[in-house]
Write a protein that holds these residues in place. Structure first.
Motif, PDB file in Angstrom:
ATOM      1  N   SER A 161     -15.584 -34.578  16.983  1.00 59.17           N
ATOM      2  CA  SER A 161     -14.124 -34.407  16.962  1.00 59.17           C
ATOM      3  C   SER A 161     -13.710 -32.981  17.312  1.00 59.17           C
ATOM      4  O   SER A 161     -12.528 -32.706  17.497  1.00 59.17           O
ATOM      5  CB  SER A 161     -13.565 -34.785  15.588  1.00 59.17           C
TER       6      SER A 161
ATOM      7  N   PRO B 156     -12.859 -29.676  19.344  1.00 56.63           N
ATOM      8  CA  PRO B 156     -12.523 -29.369  20.738  1.00 56.63           C
ATOM      9  C   PRO B 156     -13.738 -28.710  21.385  1.00 56.63           C
ATOM     10  O   PRO B 156     -14.488 -28.005  20.723  1.00 56.63           O
ATOM     11  CB  PRO B 156     -11.376 -28.371  20.622  1.00 56.63           C
TER      12      PRO B 156
ATOM     13  N   THR C  73     -15.635 -32.979  25.360  1.00 57.85           N
ATOM     14  CA  THR C  73     -14.261 -33.372  25.628  1.00 57.85           C
ATOM     15  C   THR C  73     -13.602 -32.399  26.594  1.00 57.85           C
ATOM     16  O   THR C  73     -13.580 -31.196  26.364  1.00 57.85           O
ATOM     17  CB  THR C  73     -13.452 -33.400  24.320  1.00 57.85           C
ATOM     18  N   GLU C  74     -13.061 -32.953  27.658  1.00 60.64           N
ATOM     19  CA  GLU C  74     -12.380 -32.117  28.621  1.00 60.64           C
ATOM     20  C   GLU C  74     -11.065 -31.615  28.044  1.00 60.64           C
ATOM     21  O   GLU C  74     -10.444 -32.289  27.233  1.00 60.64           O
ATOM     22  CB  GLU C  74     -12.083 -32.963  29.858  1.00 60.64           C
ATOM     23  N   ARG C  75     -10.622 -30.461  28.490  1.00 63.09           N
ATOM     24  CA  ARG C  75      -9.347 -29.895  28.047  1.00 63.09           C
ATOM     25  C   ARG C  75      -8.216 -30.911  28.164  1.00 63.09           C
ATOM     26  O   ARG C  75      -8.125 -31.624  29.147  1.00 63.09           O
ATOM     27  CB  ARG C  75      -8.963 -28.715  28.936  1.00 63.09           C
ATOM     28  N   GLN C  76      -7.365 -30.898  27.161  1.00 58.77           N
ATOM     29  CA  GLN C  76      -6.138 -31.687  27.168  1.00 58.77           C
ATOM     30  C   GLN C  76      -6.357 -33.192  27.244  1.00 58.77           C
ATOM     31  O   GLN C  76      -5.453 -33.948  27.543  1.00 58.77           O
ATOM     32  CB  GLN C  76      -5.205 -31.227  28.292  1.00 58.77           C
ATOM     33  N   THR C  77      -7.590 -33.630  26.989  1.00 60.84           N
ATOM     34  CA  THR C  77      -7.803 -35.072  26.882  1.00 60.84           C
ATOM     35  C   THR C  77      -8.009 -35.404  25.412  1.00 60.84           C
ATOM     36  O   THR C  77      -8.175 -34.518  24.586  1.00 60.84           O
ATOM     37  CB  THR C  77      -9.046 -35.520  27.680  1.00 60.84           C
ATOM     38  N   ARG C  78      -8.002 -36.693  25.105  1.00 68.89           N
ATOM     39  CA  ARG C  78      -8.131 -37.128  23.710  1.00 68.89           C
ATOM     40  C   ARG C  78      -9.437 -36.677  23.092  1.00 68.89           C
ATOM     41  O   ARG C  78     -10.507 -36.835  23.678  1.00 68.89           O
ATOM     42  CB  ARG C  78      -8.105 -38.657  23.650  1.00 68.89           C
ATOM     43  N   LEU C  79      -9.330 -36.146  21.891  1.00 68.22           N
ATOM     44  CA  LEU C  79     -10.532 -35.814  21.141  1.00 68.22           C
ATOM     45  C   LEU C  79     -11.016 -37.074  20.435  1.00 68.22           C
ATOM     46  O   LEU C  79     -10.211 -37.974  20.146  1.00 68.22           O
ATOM     47  CB  LEU C  79     -10.215 -34.745  20.094  1.00 68.22           C
ATOM     48  N   ALA C  80     -12.315 -37.145  20.167  1.00 72.97           N
ATOM     49  CA  ALA C  80     -12.857 -38.298  19.440  1.00 72.97           C
ATOM     50  C   ALA C  80     -12.505 -38.137  17.973  1.00 72.97           C
ATOM     51  O   ALA C  80     -13.215 -37.484  17.230  1.00 72.97           O
ATOM     52  CB  ALA C  80     -14.360 -38.369  19.625  1.00 72.97           C
TER      53      ALA C  80
ATOM     54  N   ALA D 101     -15.222 -24.165  22.697  1.00 77.81           N
ATOM     55  CA  ALA D 101     -14.452 -25.071  23.532  1.00 77.81           C
ATOM     56  C   ALA D 101     -14.346 -24.585  24.962  1.00 77.81           C
ATOM     57  O   ALA D 101     -14.214 -25.362  25.883  1.00 77.81           O
ATOM     58  CB  ALA D 101     -13.073 -25.247  22.939  1.00 77.81           C
ATOM     59  N   TRP D 102     -14.402 -23.285  25.154  1.00 77.23           N
ATOM     60  CA  TRP D 102     -14.081 -22.799  26.495  1.00 77.23           C
ATOM     61  C   TRP D 102     -15.307 -22.480  27.333  1.00 77.23           C
ATOM     62  O   TRP D 102     -15.209 -21.969  28.419  1.00 77.23           O
ATOM     63  CB  TRP D 102     -13.183 -21.573  26.403  1.00 77.23           C
TER      64      TRP D 102
ATOM     65  N   ALA E 192      -8.276 -33.463  14.604  1.00 82.96           N
ATOM     66  CA  ALA E 192      -8.324 -34.103  15.916  1.00 82.96           C
ATOM     67  C   ALA E 192      -7.243 -35.177  16.031  1.00 82.96           C
ATOM     68  O   ALA E 192      -6.635 -35.347  17.087  1.00 82.96           O
ATOM     69  CB  ALA E 192      -9.707 -34.697  16.165  1.00 82.96           C
TER      70      ALA E 192
ATOM     71  N   ASN F   5      -4.475 -34.976  18.959  1.00 81.73           N
ATOM     72  CA  ASN F   5      -4.300 -36.090  19.893  1.00 81.73           C
ATOM     73  C   ASN F   5      -2.850 -36.548  19.921  1.00 81.73           C
ATOM     74  O   ASN F   5      -2.289 -36.814  20.984  1.00 81.73           O
ATOM     75  CB  ASN F   5      -5.192 -37.269  19.494  1.00 81.73           C
TER      76      ASN F   5
ATOM     77  N   LEU G  75      -0.708 -34.050  21.867  1.00 81.51           N
ATOM     78  CA  LEU G  75      -0.956 -34.161  23.310  1.00 81.51           C
ATOM     79  C   LEU G  75      -0.233 -35.372  23.885  1.00 81.51           C
ATOM     80  O   LEU G  75       0.390 -35.310  24.946  1.00 81.51           O
ATOM     81  CB  LEU G  75      -2.459 -34.319  23.574  1.00 81.51           C
TER      82      LEU G  75
ATOM     83  N   ARG H 230       3.049 -35.426  26.458  1.00 78.27           N
ATOM     84  CA  ARG H 230       2.948 -36.059  27.769  1.00 78.27           C
ATOM     85  C   ARG H 230       4.012 -37.131  27.919  1.00 78.27           C
ATOM     86  O   ARG H 230       4.734 -37.184  28.900  1.00 78.27           O
ATOM     87  CB  ARG H 230       1.549 -36.658  27.925  1.00 78.27           C
TER      88      ARG H 230
ATOM     89  N   SER I 126     -10.476 -22.341  19.666  1.00 80.28           N
ATOM     90  CA  SER I 126     -10.971 -23.579  20.267  1.00 80.28           C
ATOM     91  C   SER I 126      -9.831 -24.567  20.454  1.00 80.28           C
ATOM     92  O   SER I 126      -9.732 -25.244  21.469  1.00 80.28           O
ATOM     93  CB  SER I 126     -12.012 -24.245  19.372  1.00 80.28           C
TER      94      SER I 126
ATOM     95  N   SER J 228      -7.553 -23.421  23.235  1.00 82.51           N
ATOM     96  CA  SER J 228      -8.205 -23.620  24.521  1.00 82.51           C
ATOM     97  C   SER J 228      -8.129 -25.083  24.941  1.00 82.51           C
ATOM     98  O   SER J 228      -8.044 -25.407  26.116  1.00 82.51           O
ATOM     99  CB  SER J 228      -9.655 -23.152  24.411  1.00 82.51           C
ATOM    100  N   HIS J 229      -8.137 -25.976  23.958  1.00 84.85           N
ATOM    101  CA  HIS J 229      -8.083 -27.396  24.290  1.00 84.85           C
ATOM    102  C   HIS J 229      -6.684 -27.849  24.699  1.00 84.85           C
ATOM    103  O   HIS J 229      -6.521 -28.665  25.592  1.00 84.85           O
ATOM    104  CB  HIS J 229      -8.547 -28.227  23.088  1.00 84.85           C
TER     105      HIS J 229
ATOM    106  N   PHE K 296      -9.887 -17.683  29.003  1.00 81.77           N
ATOM    107  CA  PHE K 296     -11.092 -17.923  28.220  1.00 81.77           C
ATOM    108  C   PHE K 296     -12.362 -17.653  29.026  1.00 81.77           C
ATOM    109  O   PHE K 296     -13.351 -17.172  28.492  1.00 81.77           O
ATOM    110  CB  PHE K 296     -11.092 -19.352  27.663  1.00 81.77           C
TER     111      PHE K 296
END
Ligand SMILES: Nc1ncnc2c1ncn2[C@@H]1O[C@H](COP(=O)(O)OP(=O)(O)OP(=O)(O)O)[C@@H](O)[C@H]1O
Ligand SMILES: Nc1ncnc2c1ncn2[C@@H]1O[C@H](COP(=O)(O)OP(=O)(O)OP(=O)(O)O)[C@@H](O)[C@H]1O
Ligand code: SF4
Ligand SMILES: [Mg+2]
Ligand SMILES: [Mg+2]
Lengths: 341, 334
Positions: free
Chosen positions: A261, A263, A267-274, A339-340, B195, B199, B202, B206, B220, B223-224, B247
């Motif tokens: 979970s 970041p 997980t790609e930036r700005q996509t849903r985290l698990a 994350a980065w 998380a 989510n 985000l 959007r 972190s 950055s996400h 970053f």
């Protein structure tokens, strides 16, 4: 593991609170060892029982409401279960040092830092005032406080948060304890100061050869500082391993959920985290189930009806999860990175 | 700024000065410049991350941007119209357009109001909807933020931290804002809940096409979630630019120190010494010139003590460091 006898050894420690009938089970058969000179991290979310574990060991839980049971709570040769309150007080000052999250609440505002450090040594080691003062100066130097002579006369409010935490560490180390318990020592501090304090703790451990129990909820801090980790969830230790093993081969559904979970990683930036669904339990897990089963992505039908036993995965890695092979296979070598990167 | 598209919000040379340590007789003894001539743009549809250590002015800036507080100097505009000094009616409209999400999910809700009443409040205040419509909209919002309907009639203390934060988010989006200013929205939550809320933010951003300011000390997380990041130090922006660039290639010495201080992953970084030196100086009496110079490994006493570094554009980023060129060359090994 083949080591000399551990500094601290705990077996089947259970703690419950409240009146009979409406008891809250805070700890459910917690077992772990802290080897000589090692840093063991205890990680888990708010309310999972990290502080209660340490308070139980130190004899600091309110006797009227807390019921403590244990097969063993052993500090070196000393059985802490049988220790008198007076003996425990001595142990807390001399053999176990403690630091907490908020140094301001543990320091007295009305005395200088030098006085407070010296007091501890006068009380526990019977040093003369002069000797205690001299030792206080050495200790401030030990915890890398710049210009220590001048700081002896400072009051806590005149110091920054990081400096106060260094003073707390100095007090905890005053009697050269064999065990240091640090309960969220950097949670209230900024990252740049946190990095310095964690480094200080790791360096002092090496210099003084003491053992450390580091309580934290930050997996990053664990990865950087600890030798071994015990992961707690709802009053139980669900997985325990050397740090590298835990991140390379997480085997409990909860450990896996946490790592996934964060970041970063895969997980790609700005996509849903698990995300882990559901809420952190406020009440004890049912005794005949895995504490995490309701939120677990790997749960099997049996997880809700039987408590998974501790199993040894390798010599130093144990885990209580019925589906640990599937967990480990799914998570193997998941990057745990910033994350980065 | 892309040509032809004006930013949604613009912070221009904004300072916020607080009196501190006032005595009964002598009046204020000191002044803290919580923000010192800060300028930045919030672009349409972007998430702008705001990072920096405790006391650097993140919350102060956030409060100014939602008009909960007014600048001591400089100005903030929304769609080219100033945010402060608005007549009551205008201010009311702005408040609807700019909403805030707070750090402490319990403290930010009224303890005597159910979740339903909390979410209804902005709807009644801002939308002129009728009762039945409001009821229907509340259920819709609850579904949107993932709050099971049976929790709507609970009070904050009967909800978990994550559930309270969902109520706070439902409130913030209820009146259809254009901007959300989120001040440490996940910092007080349990790790396994963070998380979920990230989510949700985000997704909402959007879906609603919002612009967002996301304040956090967790690099972190920023950055996400952020498109661009502004790094603050003692009331000033020291570096601002696209997230990936900041970053991957931090240029300001403070940004580097900050990124470097974040606990290292395994196994490469273990045992490496941190570069972080010293602690934040007192905000009441910051070093002259560059505020960072007391902790900066590259500081040049005469140069950095004499001039306030201006933000200089490098590619898509802006950096405020007087020795940027030398440091860049040094890093390149020249
Ligand atoms: N004196 C007490 N009386 C009753 N319940 C208690 C007492 N002390 C702790 N508890 C309960 O025991 C459980 C474990 O608490 P503990 O303080 O150990 O959590 P923790 O893991 O240290 O959490 P945090 O990360 O928030 O510090 C919690 O449910 C808490 O409410
Ligand atoms: N109402 C106020 N009165 C006096 N000083 C204030 C006030 N609000 C903020 N300050 C000061 O302004 C500075 C910036 O504070 P601010 O809360 O904006 O920091 P922050 O970056 O949000 O920090 P944190 O990460 O701790 O939330 C600090 O020195 C703070 O003490
Ligand atoms: S201006 Fe000077 S002190 Fe400030 S960051 Fe640059 S080199 Fe360091
Ligand atoms: Mg605790
Ligand atoms: Mg703040």
């Amino acid at each position: 593991m083949i080591t000399a006898s551990p500094t601290l050894s705990v077996r089947d420690l259970s703690v419950s609170f409240g009146a009979t009938g409406a008891r809250l089970q805070a700890l459910d058969r917690v077992s772990f060892d802290v080897a000589r000179g090692e840093i063991l991290a205890l990680v888990g979310e708010s309310g999972c029982g990290k502080s209660v574990t340490m308070m139980a060991i130190l004899g600091l839980l309110p006797e009227r409401v807390a019921r403590i049971e244990a097969q063993r709570i052993q500090l070196g040769e000393l059985d802490l279960r049988k220790a008198t309150p007076k003996a425990l007080r001595t142990v807390r000052g001399r053999r176990i040092g403690m630091i907490f999250q908020d140094p301001m609440t543990s320091l007295t505002p009305v005395h200088t830092v030098g006085f407070q450090i010296a007091e501890v040594m006068r009380a526990h080691q019977g040093l003369s005032r002069r000797a205690a003062q001299a030792r206080a100066l050495e200790l401030l130097d030990l915890v890398r406080i710049p210009d220590p002579r001048r700081r002896l006369d400072a009051y806590p409010h005149e110091l920054s948060g990081g400096m106060r935490q260094r003073v707390m560490i100095a007090i905890a180390l005053a009697c050269a304890p064999e065990l240091l318990i640090a309960d969220e020592p950097t949670t209230a501090l900024d990252v740049t100061v946190q990095a310095q304090i964690m480094e200080l703790i790791a360096d002092l451990r090496r210099e003084m050869g003491m053992s450390v129990v580091l309580i934290t909820h930050d997996l990053g801090v664990v990865a950087t500082t600890a030798d071994r980790v015990a992961v707690m969830y709802a009053g139980r230790i669900v997985e325990e391993a050397p740090v590298a093993d835990l991140f390379r081969n997480p085997s409990h559904g909860y450990t896996a959920g946490l790592i996934r979970s964060l970041p970063g990683g895969e997980t790609e930036r700005q996509t849903r985290l698990a995300e882990i669904p559901g809420n952190v339990p406020r009440f004890a897990a049912p005794p005949n189930a895995c504490a995490f089963t309701e939120r677990c992505a790997f749960a099997l039908p049996g997880c809700a009806t039987t408590r998974p036993p501790d199993e040894q995965i390798s010599q130093a890695h144990r885990c209580a999860c019925f589906n640990r092979e599937a967990v480990a296979a799914a998570l193997r070598d998941t990057p745990f990175v910033r994350a980065w990167v | 700024m892309k040509p032809g598209i004006s930013p949604l919000m613009r912070v221009e040379n904004v300072s916020r000065i607080f009196p501190v340590g006032s005595t009964l007789l002598g009046g204020p003894r000191h002044r803290v410049r919580a923000l010192d001539r800060v300028s930045l743009d919030l672009r349409r549809g972007e998430t702008l991350g705001l990072v920096g250590e405790s006391g650097c002015g993140k919350s102060t800036l956030a409060r100014l941007m939602v008009a909960l507080d007014a600048p001591s100097e400089g100005r903030i505009t929304f769609d080219n119209a100033p945010l402060s000094g608005l007549p009551a009616g205008e201010l009311h409209r702005r408040r609807r357009q700019i909403q805030m999400i707070f750090q402490d999910p319990y403290a930010s809700l009224n303890p005597r109001m159910t979740a339903r009443a909390s979410i209804a409040e902005p709807l009644a205040n801002f939308t002129g909807m009728g009762r039945a419509d409001i009821e229907a909209r509340i259920e819709e919002l609850a579904a949107q933020v993932g709050l099971p309907p049976h929790l709507l009639d609970r009070f904050p203390h009967e909800l978990s931290g994550g559930q309270c934060q969902r109520v706070g988010i439902a409130r913030a989006i209820s009146a259809g804002p254009d901007v959300i200013i989120a001040d440490e929205p996940v910092s007080a939550l349990d790790v396994s809940i963070q998380a979920q809320i990230l989510n949700l933010l985000l997704e909402i951003k959007r879906r609603m096409g919002l612009s967002m300011v996301f304040v956090s000390h967790d690099l972190s997380v920023v950055s996400h979630i952020a498109d661009r990041v502004a790094v603050m130090y003692l009331g000033r922006i020291v570096e601002i630019g696209p997230t990936a660039e900041i970053f991957a290639q931090p240029r300001h010495p403070y940004t580097r120190m900050l990124l470097d201080a974040v606990p290292h992953p395994l196994p490469a970084g273990r045992g490496r010494k941190t570069q972080a030196q010293g602690e934040l100086p007192s905000p009441i009496d910051p070093p002259a010139g560059c505020h960072f110079r007391s902790r900066c490994p590259h500081a040049d006493a005469s140069l950095c003590g004499a001039t306030v570094p201006p933000l200089v554009t490098v590619g898509e980023a802006e950096i405020a460091c007087l020795r940027l060129d030398e440091i860049t060359l040094e890093r390149a090994g020249v």
